[in-house]
Motif scaffolding. Structure first.
Motif, PDB file in Angstrom:
ATOM      1  N   ASP A  64       1.451 -14.516   3.142  1.00 39.53           N
ATOM      2  CA  ASP A  64       1.589 -15.905   3.576  1.00 39.53           C
ATOM      3  C   ASP A  64       1.429 -16.069   5.080  1.00 39.53           C
ATOM      4  N   ILE A  65       1.421 -14.958   5.825  1.00 36.02           N
ATOM      5  CA  ILE A  65       1.316 -15.073   7.285  1.00 36.02           C
ATOM      6  C   ILE A  65       0.004 -14.466   7.800  1.00 36.02           C
ATOM      7  N   VAL A  66      -0.938 -14.227   6.882  1.00 31.99           N
ATOM      8  CA  VAL A  66      -2.274 -13.762   7.294  1.00 31.99           C
ATOM      9  C   VAL A  66      -3.309 -14.759   6.774  1.00 31.99           C
ATOM     10  N   THR A  67      -4.510 -14.716   7.342  1.00 34.01           N
ATOM     11  CA  THR A  67      -5.567 -15.610   6.880  1.00 34.01           C
ATOM     12  C   THR A  67      -6.027 -15.192   5.479  1.00 34.01           C
ATOM     13  N   VAL A  68      -6.612 -16.118   4.758  1.00 34.38           N
ATOM     14  CA  VAL A  68      -7.004 -15.882   3.363  1.00 34.38           C
ATOM     15  C   VAL A  68      -7.921 -14.676   3.227  1.00 34.38           C
ATOM     16  N   GLU A  69      -8.912 -14.549   4.132  1.00 30.04           N
ATOM     17  CA  GLU A  69      -9.876 -13.455   4.017  1.00 30.04           C
ATOM     18  C   GLU A  69      -9.253 -12.095   4.324  1.00 30.04           C
ATOM     19  N   CYS A  70      -8.061 -12.094   4.944  1.00 25.20           N
ATOM     20  CA  CYS A  70      -7.409 -10.825   5.293  1.00 25.20           C
ATOM     21  C   CYS A  70      -6.408 -10.345   4.229  1.00 25.20           C
ATOM     22  N   ARG A  71      -6.145 -11.157   3.238  1.00 23.82           N
ATOM     23  CA  ARG A  71      -5.173 -10.772   2.209  1.00 23.82           C
ATOM     24  C   ARG A  71      -5.571  -9.498   1.461  1.00 23.82           C
ATOM     25  N   PRO A  72      -6.859  -9.345   1.075  1.00 25.32           N
ATOM     26  CA  PRO A  72      -7.251  -8.075   0.436  1.00 25.32           C
ATOM     27  C   PRO A  72      -7.020  -6.859   1.341  1.00 25.32           C
ATOM     28  N   LYS A  73      -7.225  -7.016   2.648  1.00 24.78           N
ATOM     29  CA  LYS A  73      -6.987  -5.919   3.591  1.00 24.78           C
ATOM     30  C   LYS A  73      -5.517  -5.519   3.593  1.00 24.78           C
ATOM     31  N   VAL A  74      -4.634  -6.534   3.576  1.00 27.85           N
ATOM     32  CA  VAL A  74      -3.195  -6.269   3.578  1.00 27.85           C
ATOM     33  C   VAL A  74      -2.791  -5.538   2.306  1.00 27.85           C
ATOM     34  N   ARG A  75      -3.274  -5.999   1.169  1.00 25.47           N
ATOM     35  CA  ARG A  75      -2.948  -5.327  -0.095  1.00 25.47           C
ATOM     36  C   ARG A  75      -3.413  -3.879  -0.062  1.00 25.47           C
ATOM     37  N   ASN A  76      -4.601  -3.672   0.455  1.00 22.69           N
ATOM     38  CA  ASN A  76      -5.186  -2.337   0.504  1.00 22.69           C
ATOM     39  C   ASN A  76      -4.385  -1.396   1.394  1.00 22.69           C
ATOM     40  N   ILE A  77      -4.010  -1.867   2.576  1.00 18.85           N
ATOM     41  CA  ILE A  77      -3.291  -1.010   3.514  1.00 18.85           C
ATOM     42  C   ILE A  77      -1.898  -0.666   2.997  1.00 18.85           C
ATOM     43  N   LEU A  78      -1.257  -1.602   2.296  1.00 18.34           N
ATOM     44  CA  LEU A  78       0.058  -1.331   1.720  1.00 18.34           C
ATOM     45  C   LEU A  78      -0.041  -0.353   0.550  1.00 18.34           C
ATOM     46  N   THR A  79      -1.047  -0.541  -0.287  1.00 21.09           N
ATOM     47  CA  THR A  79      -1.239   0.344  -1.449  1.00 21.09           C
ATOM     48  C   THR A  79      -1.533   1.772  -1.003  1.00 21.09           C
ATOM     49  N   GLU A  80      -2.401   1.922  -0.040  1.00 27.51           N
ATOM     50  CA  GLU A  80      -2.749   3.254   0.453  1.00 27.51           C
ATOM     51  C   GLU A  80      -1.552   3.930   1.105  1.00 27.51           C
ATOM     52  N   ARG A  82       1.689   3.436   0.464  1.00 35.57           N
ATOM     53  CA  ARG A  82       2.671   3.821  -0.557  1.00 35.57           C
ATOM     54  C   ARG A  82       2.189   5.004  -1.388  1.00 35.57           C
ATOM     55  N   ALA A  83       0.861   5.197  -1.424  1.00 33.79           N
ATOM     56  CA  ALA A  83       0.305   6.343  -2.154  1.00 33.79           C
ATOM     57  C   ALA A  83       0.300   7.603  -1.296  1.00 33.79           C
ATOM     58  N   GLY A  84       0.759   7.473  -0.049  1.00 35.40           N
ATOM     59  CA  GLY A  84       0.827   8.633   0.831  1.00 35.40           C
ATOM     60  C   GLY A  84      -0.489   8.991   1.482  1.00 35.40           C
ATOM     61  N   LYS A  85      -1.442   8.084   1.453  1.00 37.00           N
ATOM     62  CA  LYS A  85      -2.747   8.370   2.037  1.00 37.00           C
ATOM     63  C   LYS A  85      -2.724   8.165   3.556  1.00 37.00           C
ATOM     64  N   GLU A  86      -3.655   8.821   4.237  1.00 31.53           N
ATOM     65  CA  GLU A  86      -3.852   8.608   5.667  1.00 31.53           C
ATOM     66  C   GLU A  86      -4.598   7.287   5.825  1.00 31.53           C
ATOM     67  N   VAL A  87      -3.906   6.286   6.334  1.00 29.57           N
ATOM     68  CA  VAL A  87      -4.459   4.927   6.378  1.00 29.57           C
ATOM     69  C   VAL A  87      -5.176   4.689   7.707  1.00 29.57           C
ATOM     70  N   SER A  88      -6.427   4.279   7.612  1.00 29.14           N
ATOM     71  CA  SER A  88      -7.162   3.906   8.827  1.00 29.14           C
ATOM     72  C   SER A  88      -6.714   2.523   9.279  1.00 29.14           C
ATOM     73  N   SER A  89      -6.848   2.256  10.554  1.00 26.27           N
ATOM     74  CA  SER A  89      -6.392   0.985  11.100  1.00 26.27           C
ATOM     75  C   SER A  89      -7.217  -0.169  10.528  1.00 26.27           C
ATOM     76  N   ARG A  90      -6.593  -1.317  10.427  1.00 27.24           N
ATOM     77  CA  ARG A  90      -7.242  -2.521   9.912  1.00 27.24           C
ATOM     78  C   ARG A  90      -7.013  -3.670  10.892  1.00 27.24           C
ATOM     79  N   GLU A  91      -8.023  -4.503  11.047  1.00 30.28           N
ATOM     80  CA  GLU A  91      -7.851  -5.708  11.867  1.00 30.28           C
ATOM     81  C   GLU A  91      -7.453  -6.856  10.949  1.00 30.28           C
ATOM     82  N   ILE A  92      -6.273  -7.414  11.212  1.00 30.24           N
ATOM     83  CA  ILE A  92      -5.724  -8.498  10.408  1.00 30.24           C
ATOM     84  C   ILE A  92      -5.555  -9.729  11.304  1.00 30.24           C
ATOM     85  N   ASN A  93      -5.966 -10.884  10.805  1.00 29.93           N
ATOM     86  CA  ASN A  93      -5.829 -12.128  11.564  1.00 29.93           C
ATOM     87  C   ASN A  93      -4.670 -12.964  11.032  1.00 29.93           C
ATOM     88  N   HIS A  94      -3.889 -13.488  11.975  1.00 32.66           N
ATOM     89  CA  HIS A  94      -2.767 -14.357  11.624  1.00 32.66           C
ATOM     90  C   HIS A  94      -3.076 -15.779  12.094  1.00 32.66           C
TER      91      HIS A  94
END
Length: 211
Positions: A64-80, A82-94
């Motif tokens: 709810d605090i990110v732009t619509v096009e960034c929601r998939p990025k947020v889901r992806n970074i959280l999922t990765e 929690r799976a213990g993966k090495e997460v690359s940085s993501r640019e998220i717009n608020h």
């Protein structure tokens, strides 16, 4: 190349939660703790951004605090995370209540076993501002170049079509830089040999002093 601590427990194991929180908060411009259900549990920010009240982010869903096009990025970074993966940085717009969006580059780490994730971000506004300035400068230079190119094209056309003879001469060396067709037709040398000759060489010796 990324380098990690070899033995973090040797110097971090005795740190209390408050100091760990301060350390995390100072690692970036903003730190956000997101629960397993996507709700923001806590936040620390050093960003002064008109149009965003970071305190009000607590208890809101992260999407709810990110732009619509960034929601998939947020889901992806959280999922990765929690799976213990090495997460690359993501640019998220608020989104802000006024003005352009706030761009943040986030890294994420899973903490504990309950699905919490800490997002640590850096404000990209200074970089975005610099990029905008560079684009504006580039557009200004391109516009000036186009105006100059048009002026040169008009000059070239007039220079070539003029019925009067024109010679462009380097004042210091006396060398002919350019000659229009009318001038070339009047000079005793071959038209292809006029340019780069000295000015005095295309006139009689008696006219040298006058030239």
């Amino acid at each position: 190349m990324t380098t990690h601590f070899n033995k973090p427990t040797a110097f971090l194991a005795d740190m209390d939660a408050k100091n760990i929180g301060l350390l995390i908060a100072s690692a970036g411009d903003i730190a956000v703790v997101v629960g397993s259900d996507g709700t923001i549990k806590d936040i620390a920010s050093h960003i002064d951004s008109p149009g965003i009240n970071f305190r009000k982010w607590r208890n809101k869903h992260i999407e709810d605090i990110v732009t619509v096009e960034c929601r998939p990025k947020v889901r992806n970074i959280l999922t990765e995370s929690r799976a213990g993966k090495e997460v690359s940085s993501r640019e998220i717009n608020h989104p802000r209540s006024k003005g352009s969006d706030l761009p943040i580059r986030y890294n994420a780490r899973s903490v504990g076993s309950d699905g919490d994730v800490i997002l640590i971000g850096n404000d990209l506004t200074p970089l975005a501002t610099m990029q905008e300035q560079l684009i504006t400068l580039q557009q200004s230079l391109e516009k000036k170049y186009e105006i100059q190119r048009q002026k040169e094209a008009r000059y070239r056309m007039l220079f070539q079509l003029a019925s009067e003879a024109f010679l462009i001469v380097d004042a210091e060396s006396g060398q002919i830089r350019e000659a229009n067709p009318t001038a070339k037709s009047l000079i005793r040398f071959s038209p292809s040999h006029v340019v780069r000759r000295t000015l005095t060489s295309v006139f009689s010796k008696s006219d040298g002093s006058a030239i």
